[in-house]
Design an enzyme around this catalytic site. Structure first.
Site, short mmCIF file in Angstrom:
data_model
loop_
_atom_site.label_atom_id
_atom_site.label_comp_id
_atom_site.label_asym_id
_atom_site.label_seq_id
_atom_site.Cartn_x
_atom_site.Cartn_y
_atom_site.Cartn_z
N ASP A 531 84.27 -46.64 -43.28
CA ASP A 531 84.13 -46.47 -41.99
C ASP A 531 85.30 -46.94 -41.08
O ASP A 531 86.07 -47.73 -41.81
CB ASP A 531 82.80 -47.05 -41.35
CG ASP A 531 82.60 -46.53 -39.99
OD1 ASP A 531 83.16 -45.46 -39.74
OD2 ASP A 531 81.79 -47.21 -39.34
N GLU A 534 90.52 -45.09 -39.38
CA GLU A 534 91.72 -44.28 -38.95
C GLU A 534 93.02 -45.23 -38.87
O GLU A 534 94.06 -44.45 -38.85
CB GLU A 534 91.30 -43.97 -37.39
CG GLU A 534 89.89 -43.13 -37.28
CD GLU A 534 88.72 -43.90 -37.59
OE1 GLU A 534 88.92 -45.19 -37.46
OE2 GLU A 534 87.79 -43.29 -38.04
N ASP A 607 80.67 -40.35 -34.29
CA ASP A 607 79.72 -40.74 -33.36
C ASP A 607 79.38 -39.54 -32.26
O ASP A 607 79.76 -39.66 -31.26
CB ASP A 607 80.17 -41.98 -32.67
CG ASP A 607 80.24 -43.14 -33.48
OD1 ASP A 607 79.93 -43.04 -34.73
OD2 ASP A 607 80.95 -44.21 -33.03
C1 NOJ Z 1 81.10 -46.50 -36.38
C2 NOJ Z 1 80.50 -45.32 -37.22
O1 NOJ Z 1 81.05 -44.18 -36.84
C3 NOJ Z 1 78.99 -45.46 -37.15
O2 NOJ Z 1 78.37 -44.46 -37.84
C4 NOJ Z 1 78.59 -46.80 -37.57
O3 NOJ Z 1 77.26 -46.73 -37.42
C5 NOJ Z 1 79.39 -48.05 -36.73
N1 NOJ Z 1 80.64 -47.87 -36.62
C6 NOJ Z 1 78.81 -49.31 -37.22
O4 NOJ Z 1 79.38 -49.29 -38.45
#
Ligand code: NOJ
Length: 942
Positions: A531, A534, A607
């Site tokens: 995660d 970017e 998100d």
């Molecule tokens: C951002 C991610 O997009 C999300 O899915 C994740 O729960 C949070 N980071 C925390 O790791």
């Protein structure tokens, strides 16, 4: 700036859900981005002057410089850019290659003699993006027809033709004698040649049609420290798709599948830059907190690939550039006109022409690779939330799925499982025996997916080996001084970032997945979620890394920004392969990606929110991902931020079962929402939906198999099925699953009772549930009395669909279950399909050809299965694996005295056939899957 990241950080951590909206002010508008504004201004001026024929284009090819190489498949020469004094020019080298798959690649490079010795443009984007890290081979049959003011090259028996006009430079690519893609049609080609700050004056380097806005500085408030050491270095070019009105691709945007026009559909307008709506689409990987739908703002990943489609012809354009990129689109003169603007790097472009969108995907995949065939488990249901709090919580969730009889394949751990966000560690007080936890999950064939982010907590603690190794080996991304590691803020607070562009960093990062005994070294059901890659930097401009950071090879972050996430997952992929000694196919989920990432990883759309609009947009987003060669995609089921109503959650599951990647996930502040939480009737309906997905896993696996060899989207737009039906070119709320003939239109609106699905052709369709025949021809088909448990699904006549109908706790436990075949007949009373089977886990299908491909057919009242010459039995297909039921739908014969004769392995026996509602059913034919078989059907007239 400091205040900014604090605000953002607080929002990330404590965000309570209402009043959510993207903080647009954090992201540049084109008018605030020096190179975008300069190129748009340039294009406005050129367009205006061209209207009255007052413009004298500056780019030309020097005829005397042209040379052919490699049996004429490579053309090289010099491209001159005339400067403002009208006699000096800057020379660039250009190269045109005809690729083995008949596509073309056109590159322009600075000639170093014209610049200064240390000015190099980043030229490694293709190294990362192309498969096998090699450039494709060349094709060897070119006839040069002329070397006059135009160079004309024809090949493939005249199917393709390239015409290069020397002055003004213009390249036209023909398919079947029709000009289809024209480069520099509007003279927007602009290569900002190297200049020193004091050279940037109107007399020579800056022509009247150019602006000098932000050439050496960055006036955007959050990036004012950006040192533009190399000055302006953008590359830009226009490309016209002639006689194409629809273009698709260039993810990631939360937008429709058919791309919209930008800049008010005009190329000569001047803008004050206030209107974000008039901005181009932007490709710049960012952690776009609370992104909005119907937006051209950048998201987490970038694939600079565009598909254009029209009758009988499709086109692909791959802009091989990993820097911040903006793309304008207008439609004019029956054509789509695009303008590509990148901040730095090479002008490197691949053009593909063929007769269908699927062939374009095949050729694009030839270059960047196809999706890795996933382990079957990863096509099952994934249960995630931020966070499952401890080991008991995880195991309890695991048990509840069984209690409620809901299949599930993996549970996910978000960042809280780590010791203070130090990746590759466990918080022992909460997870004291990860190996045991993994082994309990493994008992029912389930997996654990743990998150690992690329930011590394800066601790200076000698015991945090990960940080120590990165520092000791000098493997962090460097500050703009190219000396010290860059420090920024992310989940752990002060952090450094691994520089996975460095081969040594790849090796070390890969080793982290196996060398750390604390990270469940010996479990084989552990997989990884990368995660924030970017990379997300809470304290950075536009929530990411400053562009003047320095990577391995002394490359500025500016030029390779969009590749960072890709480089990380490539390293993770290597790590997981080492961990499993190349025995198991790694599963990785990534948030950031680039062209080529499909070789390593699945992606999800980040998100989103628990709102109907996000459910709706998730479909075009997944379709776009598939069109762009990244088919393994999905969105958080239920929506990440917020709490969905029970109806929304249910509808989201009914949609999510069709995402190639199917995961429920939720923000840390949202309420628990596992499938049993809403209670009945919702829980039962959600259970049915998930069970439907599991019963169709053979269809999904078939589709991934096909995609892994030819690039076909798994969630497939209607126009791929009927490429000549213009009426469906922009339908993006319904889709087919691969080539299975399953057509779905999920319900994405609240309280609907009436619903229409568009049937895209004149073939017969059948209702998926009761096999009602729909023979109305192309057009809208109305679903009446829609209730919450309905998902509009049709089967197109002519397709054979394999299913597995028994409930099991996970996909692994289904592996020996028998198949059911649904044979849906077309107008000619025929049907066909495939069944692909392997061990669902390892690379043996590739290395030892251990797979089974059954070609299924119904013709002249005979059903047959012909298999490839498969050699051995292997785990996943054994001598007992059978077909337990065959359902024939749409047979014109209305008799009811059917008999069947089955033959397999030189034996013959009778089939028992009964008529059921809208179908004929062959019960337990006892045919084995692993050899060819036939069933002849007779209607014995009394
Ligand atoms: C951002 C991610 O997009 C999300 O899915 C994740 O729960 C949070 N980071 C925390 O790791």
């Amino acid at each position: 700036m400091k205040l900014n990241w604090l605000v953002l950080f607080a929002a990330f951590c404590f965000c309570v859900v209402p009043s959510l909206a993207v903080k647009e002010y954090l992201f540049k508008k084109c008018s605030q981005s020096g190179f975008c504004q300069r190129n748009r201004h340039f294009s406005n001026q050129v367009s205006k002057l061209s209207l009255n024929d007052e413009y004298q284009p500056r780019y030309s090819i020097d005829k005397s410089s042209i040379k052919f190489h490699n049996n004429n498949s490579t053309l090289v020469g010099r491209l001159n850019k005339k400067l403002n004094d009208d006699f000096t020019s800057v020379a660039f080298g250009f190269q045109l290659n005809i690729l083995e798959n008949h596509s073309i690649r056109f590159r322009i490079e600075d000639q170093l003699t014209n610049t200064v010795s240390n000015f190099r443009r980043y030229n490694e984007t293709s190294y990362w993006s192309f498969k096998d890290h090699v450039q494709p081979d060349l094709f060897f049959e070119i006839n040069t027809e002329s070397k006059s003011e135009n160079i004309i090259i024809g090949y493939s028996n005249g199917l393709y033709k390239i015409k290069i006009q020397l002055y003004p430079f213009k390249l036209t690519y023909y398919y079947n004698n029709s000009p289809s893609i024209v480069l520099n049609d509007r003279n927007f080609l602009n290569i900002e040649h190297f200049r020193k700050k004091n050279d940037n004056d109107l007399t020579k380097n800056l022509s009247p049609e150019e602006l000098d806005f932000d050439c050496f500085t960055d006036s955007f408030k959050d990036s004012s420290k950006n040192t533009l050491k190399r000055g302006p270095e953008s590359v830009a070019l226009d490309a016209t798709f002639k006689n194409f009105l629809n273009v698709y691709g260039i993810p990631e945007h939360a937008d429709s599948m058919a791309l919209k026009t930008t800049r008010d559909n005009r190329d000569d307008a001047s803008y004050d830059g206030k209107e974000r709506d008039l901005d181009p689409y932007r490709l710049f990987n960012v952690d776009i907190f609370e992104y909005e739908t119907d937006s051209k703002l950048p998201n987490y990943g970038s694939i600079p690939f565009m598909l254009a489609h029209s009758h009988n012809v499709s086109a692909g354009l791959f802009w091989v550039n990993s820097a911040d990129t903006w793309i304008d689109i207008i439609k004019k003169d029956k054509s789509t006109k695009t303008h590509w603007i990148s901040e730095a790097g090479l002008l490197d472009i691949i053009l593909i022409l063929d007769n269908s969108p699927a062939s374009i995907n095949q050729k694009y995949g030839d270059i960047t690779g196809y999706v890795a065939l996933p382990q079957l488990f990863s096509l099952g249901y994934h249960q995630c939330r931020w966070n499952y709090n401890n080991q008991d919580d995880v195991l309890n969730i695991n048990k509840k799925f069984d209690y409620f009889k809901i299949p599930m394949d993996s549970i996910w751990l978000d960042i809280e499982y780590t010791d203070e966000k130090k990746y590759f560690t466990w918080k022992n007080s909460l997870f004291n025996n990860p190996t045991e936890m993994l082994s309990i999950l493994g008992e029912t064939g389930r997996n654990l997916i743990a998150i690992i982010d690329p930011h590394i907590k800066s601790t200076n603690d000698k015991n945090y080996n990960i940080e120590q190794q990165i520092l000791k080996n000098n493997l962090a991304i460097k500050d703009s001084d190219n000396k010290n590691p860059f420090h920024g803020q992310c989940w752990p607070g002060d952090s450094i970032w691994i520089d996975t562009f460095n081969p040594k960093a790849i090796t070390i990062w890969a080793s982290f997945y196996q060398n750390f005994t604390t990270f469940s070294n010996d479990s084989t059901n552990l997989h990884i979620w990368n995660d924030m890659n970017e990379p997300s930097v809470f304290s950075g401009p536009e929530t990411t890394a400053p562009k003047d950071l320095v990577h391995y090879g002394d490359w500025e972050h500016r030029s390779l920004h969009n590749l960072y996430g890709h480089s990380l997952i490539e390293a993770t992929y290597q790590g997981l392969n080492e961990r499993y000694q190349n025995m198991k196919r790694p599963f990785i989920l990534t948030r950031s990606y680039f062209s080529g990432s499909q070789r390593y990883s699945a992606m999800w759309s980040g998100d989103n929110m628990s709102k109907w609009g996000y459910l709706k947009i998730s479909i075009p987003m997944a379709l776009t991902s598939g069109i762009s060669g990244m088919p393994f995609s999905g969105s958080d089921v239920g929506g990440f931020f917020g709490d969905p109503s029970s109806e929304l959650l249910t509808r989201w599951y009914q949609t999510g079962i069709w995402y190639p990647f199917f995961r429920g996930h939720a923000h840390i502040d949202s309420k628990r929402r596992e499938p049993w939480v809403p209670g009945d009737p919702y829980t039962s309906i959600i259970r049915d939906a998930i069970k439907l997905r599991y019963s169709l896993l053979p269809v999904f696996y078939n589709s991934f198999y096909e995609s892994s060899i030819n690039g076909l989207p798994v969630m497939k737009p209607l126009f791929y099925e009927n490429p000549n039906n213009e009426k469906i070119f922009d339908i993006d709320d319904e889709f087919f699953i691969g080539n299975s003939g399953i057509l779905v239109k999920p319900i994405t609106e609240e309280s609907l009772s009436k619903f229409e699905i568009y049937i895209p052709d004149d073939e017969i369709y059948y209702d998926f549930n009761d096999f009602t025949k729909i023979d109305q021809g192309e057009g809208k088909y109305e679903y009446k009395n829609l209730s919450l448990d309905n998902i509009p699904i049709l089967i197109k006549g002519g397709n054979i669909i394999p299913r597995k109908m028994r409930y099991r706790r996970s996909s692994k436990l289904m592996r020996h279950d028998p198949y059911t075949l649904i044979i849906a007949l077309d107008k000619n009373q025929t049907s066909s399909g495939i069944l692909y089977v392997d061990d669902f886990e390892t690379f043996n299908y590739k290395n030892n050809e251990e797979y089974l491909l059954c070609k299924l057919k119904f013709e002249n009242n005979q059903i047959s299965s012909n298999i490839n010459n498969y050699k051995n039995f292997f785990d996943g297909i054994d001598e007992y694996l059978e077909i337990e039921k065959i359902i024939i739908v749409g047979l014109d014969d209305s008799g009811d005295n059917f008999k069947g004769e089955i033959s397999q392995n030189n034996k013959i026996w009778n089939a028992s056939i009964i008529r059921e509602k809208n179908s004929l059913v062959i019960k337990n034919p006892k045919v084995k899957v692993n050899t060819s078989w036939k069933i002849n059907i007779f209607n014995e007239k009394p």
